[in-house]
Design a protein around this motif. Structure first.
Motif, PDB file in Angstrom:
ATOM      1  N   ARG A 115       1.042  -0.991   0.008  1.00 42.73           N
ATOM      2  CA  ARG A 115       0.277  -0.145   0.096  1.00 42.73           C
ATOM      3  C   ARG A 115       0.532   1.079  -0.023  1.00 42.73           C
ATOM      4  N   ILE A 116       1.076   1.888  -1.216  1.00 40.74           N
ATOM      5  CA  ILE A 116       1.834   3.009  -1.241  1.00 40.74           C
ATOM      6  C   ILE A 116       0.712   4.452  -1.555  1.00 40.74           C
ATOM      7  N   PRO A 117       0.764   5.589  -0.577  1.00 36.37           N
ATOM      8  CA  PRO A 117      -0.318   6.660  -1.018  1.00 36.37           C
ATOM      9  C   PRO A 117       0.093   7.156  -2.035  1.00 36.37           C
ATOM     10  N   ARG A 118      -0.766   7.867  -2.942  1.00 35.98           N
ATOM     11  CA  ARG A 118      -0.198   9.690  -3.532  1.00 35.98           C
ATOM     12  C   ARG A 118       0.322   9.915  -2.267  1.00 35.98           C
ATOM     13  N   VAL A 119       1.799  10.366  -3.157  1.00 29.99           N
ATOM     14  CA  VAL A 119       2.402  11.271  -2.307  1.00 29.99           C
ATOM     15  C   VAL A 119       3.140  13.181  -3.249  1.00 29.99           C
ATOM     16  N   PHE A 120       2.848  14.268  -2.574  1.00 34.50           N
ATOM     17  CA  PHE A 120       3.494  15.229  -3.218  1.00 34.50           C
ATOM     18  C   PHE A 120       4.827  15.806  -1.910  1.00 34.50           C
ATOM     19  N   VAL A 121       5.638  16.087  -3.146  1.00 33.45           N
ATOM     20  CA  VAL A 121       6.807  16.549  -2.428  1.00 33.45           C
ATOM     21  C   VAL A 121       7.161  17.960  -1.981  1.00 33.45           C
ATOM     22  N   GLN A 122       7.138  18.097  -0.503  1.00 34.21           N
ATOM     23  CA  GLN A 122       7.075  19.511  -0.148  1.00 34.21           C
ATOM     24  C   GLN A 122       8.434  20.606  -0.295  1.00 34.21           C
ATOM     25  N   VAL A 123       8.140  21.687  -1.029  1.00 32.94           N
ATOM     26  CA  VAL A 123       9.011  22.441  -1.204  1.00 32.94           C
ATOM     27  C   VAL A 123       8.863  24.022  -0.458  1.00 32.94           C
ATOM     28  N   ASN A 124      10.483  24.026   0.021  1.00 32.61           N
ATOM     29  CA  ASN A 124      10.817  25.050   0.925  1.00 32.61           C
ATOM     30  C   ASN A 124      11.023  26.913   0.079  1.00 32.61           C
ATOM     31  N   GLY A 133      10.675  20.508   3.990  1.00 33.96           N
ATOM     32  CA  GLY A 133      10.547  21.117   2.349  1.00 33.96           C
ATOM     33  C   GLY A 133      11.968  20.979   2.368  1.00 33.96           C
ATOM     34  N   VAL A 134      11.773  20.828   1.254  1.00 34.23           N
ATOM     35  CA  VAL A 134      13.357  20.488  -0.024  1.00 34.23           C
ATOM     36  C   VAL A 134      13.499  21.599  -0.019  1.00 34.23           C
ATOM     37  N   PRO A 135      14.647  21.626  -0.253  1.00 36.50           N
ATOM     38  CA  PRO A 135      15.231  23.264  -0.786  1.00 36.50           C
ATOM     39  C   PRO A 135      15.192  23.464  -2.295  1.00 36.50           C
ATOM     40  N   LEU A 136      15.352  24.580  -2.424  1.00 33.93           N
ATOM     41  CA  LEU A 136      14.770  24.938  -4.512  1.00 33.93           C
ATOM     42  C   LEU A 136      15.396  24.179  -4.981  1.00 33.93           C
ATOM     43  N   ASP A 137      17.294  24.402  -4.765  1.00 34.16           N
ATOM     44  CA  ASP A 137      18.559  23.158  -5.198  1.00 34.16           C
ATOM     45  C   ASP A 137      18.135  22.029  -5.373  1.00 34.16           C
ATOM     46  N   HIS A 169       5.613  33.129  -4.369  1.00 36.95           N
ATOM     47  CA  HIS A 169       5.502  31.393  -3.960  1.00 36.95           C
ATOM     48  C   HIS A 169       4.475  30.324  -4.885  1.00 36.95           C
ATOM     49  N   PHE A 170       3.663  30.681  -4.488  1.00 35.62           N
ATOM     50  CA  PHE A 170       2.825  29.689  -5.447  1.00 35.62           C
ATOM     51  C   PHE A 170       2.647  29.546  -6.799  1.00 35.62           C
ATOM     52  N   ALA A 171       3.473  30.709  -7.427  1.00 39.88           N
ATOM     53  CA  ALA A 171       4.130  31.304  -9.060  1.00 39.88           C
ATOM     54  C   ALA A 171       4.751  29.603  -9.330  1.00 39.88           C
ATOM     55  N   LEU A 172       5.729  30.091  -8.530  1.00 39.49           N
ATOM     56  CA  LEU A 172       7.482  29.499  -8.233  1.00 39.49           C
ATOM     57  C   LEU A 172       6.717  28.282  -7.804  1.00 39.49           C
ATOM     58  N   LYS A 175       5.568  26.995 -11.029  1.00 36.26           N
ATOM     59  CA  LYS A 175       6.785  26.831 -12.524  1.00 36.26           C
ATOM     60  C   LYS A 175       7.552  26.004 -12.211  1.00 36.26           C
ATOM     61  N   ILE A 176       8.278  25.333 -11.094  1.00 33.89           N
ATOM     62  CA  ILE A 176       8.873  23.830 -10.491  1.00 33.89           C
ATOM     63  C   ILE A 176       8.293  22.871 -10.996  1.00 33.89           C
ATOM     64  N   ALA A 177       7.098  22.798 -10.911  1.00 34.98           N
ATOM     65  CA  ALA A 177       6.172  21.518 -11.117  1.00 34.98           C
ATOM     66  C   ALA A 177       5.895  21.460 -12.834  1.00 34.98           C
ATOM     67  N   ALA A 178       5.581  22.938 -13.134  1.00 35.93           N
ATOM     68  CA  ALA A 178       5.607  22.239 -14.527  1.00 35.93           C
ATOM     69  C   ALA A 178       6.958  21.201 -15.441  1.00 35.93           C
ATOM     70  N   ARG A 179       8.135  22.565 -14.623  1.00 32.60           N
ATOM     71  CA  ARG A 179       9.349  22.411 -15.496  1.00 32.60           C
ATOM     72  C   ARG A 179       9.831  19.925 -15.128  1.00 32.60           C
ATOM     73  N   ASN A 180       8.539  19.556 -14.402  1.00 31.02           N
ATOM     74  CA  ASN A 180       8.724  17.891 -13.836  1.00 31.02           C
ATOM     75  C   ASN A 180       7.784  17.631 -14.367  1.00 31.02           C
ATOM     76  N   ASN A 181       6.827  17.982 -15.405  1.00 31.42           N
ATOM     77  CA  ASN A 181       5.728  17.484 -15.818  1.00 31.42           C
ATOM     78  C   ASN A 181       4.441  16.799 -14.620  1.00 31.42           C
ATOM     79  N   LEU A 182       4.531  17.446 -14.154  1.00 35.92           N
ATOM     80  CA  LEU A 182       3.441  16.958 -12.721  1.00 35.92           C
ATOM     81  C   LEU A 182       2.111  18.514 -12.272  1.00 35.92           C
TER      82      LEU A 182
END
Length: 217
Positions: A115-124, A133-137, A169-172, A175-182
């Protein structure tokens, strides 16, 4: 405010942004709320809820899930390694994956219990020292690692710094999500969810505006 007021405000925000409100999931954040308040929202027909702590959720949600069908439970608080097994058994979505160590732990235990739930990556997004949250880089590498581990990565999550305009921060994050096809964007809370919806939020996390002020133990 209350559940219907929030739903109406979400619909208005979505329409203003040229979006369908059906594309935005309302997570009712029930942490530190009396059971009677939570049950009132369940009785009103809402089924998507968020909790911050595994132990607190384990004390209330098994019974609610048994009584009310179709409940979807989201973990929106930090997840410690020693709570991963309990979290995977209880939650349907985890919004706070922020390290390769945690991702590997989820993948390992998920394989054990099938059983593996769906996940989101938390970004700082503010690169704040005190915030989870994971750092931007490190976002792209962590998303890639999660995918390599077979985790169903749905999107990214953020909590903007208190003293900064959240829209930046929402816009950022978008942008990061789009770059990762999320496509998933977990962003926006009681004070800023309209702005989050305008910038593409797919999940908003709202507590006090639905339930009233939190009750501290």
């Amino acid at each position: 405010m209350g559940l219907s007021d929030i739903q109406n405000a979400m619909a208005k925000a979505a329409t203003s942004a040229g979006r369908s409100v059906d594309d935005v999931t309302l997570i009712a954040v029930s942490k530190v709320q009396p059971n009677e308040r939570v049950e009132a929202v369940l009785a009103a027909g809402h089924r998507v809820f968020g909790e911050n702590r595994v132990q607190e959720a384990a004390g209330k949600w098994p019974e609610f899930k048994e009584k009310y069908g179709g409940v979807e439970l989201h973990l929106i608080g930090p997840l410690q390694s020693n709570k991963v097994r309990a979290a995977l058994e209880l939650f349907d979505v985890i919004h706070t994956v922020d390290s390769e160590k945690l991702a590997r732990r989820i993948a390992s235990i998920g394989a054990e219990i099938d059983r593996i739930p769906r996940v989101f990556v938390q970004v700082n997004t503010g690169d704040e020292d005190q915030k989870a949250g994971v750092p931007l880089d490190g976002v792209d590498a962590l998303v890639a690692e999660c995918r390599d581990l077979g985790l169903p990565v749905e999107g990214l999550m953020c909590i903007p710094p208190v003293n900064e305009e959240p829209s930046l921060h929402f816009a950022l994050l978008a942008k990061i999500a789009a770059r990762n096809n999320l496509t998933g964007l977990s962003m926006g809370m009681s004070g800023d969810f309209e702005r989050a919806i305008a910038l593409g939020a797919t999940h908003v996390r709202i507590g006090s505006a639905i339930f009233g002020d939190r009750v501290k133990a």
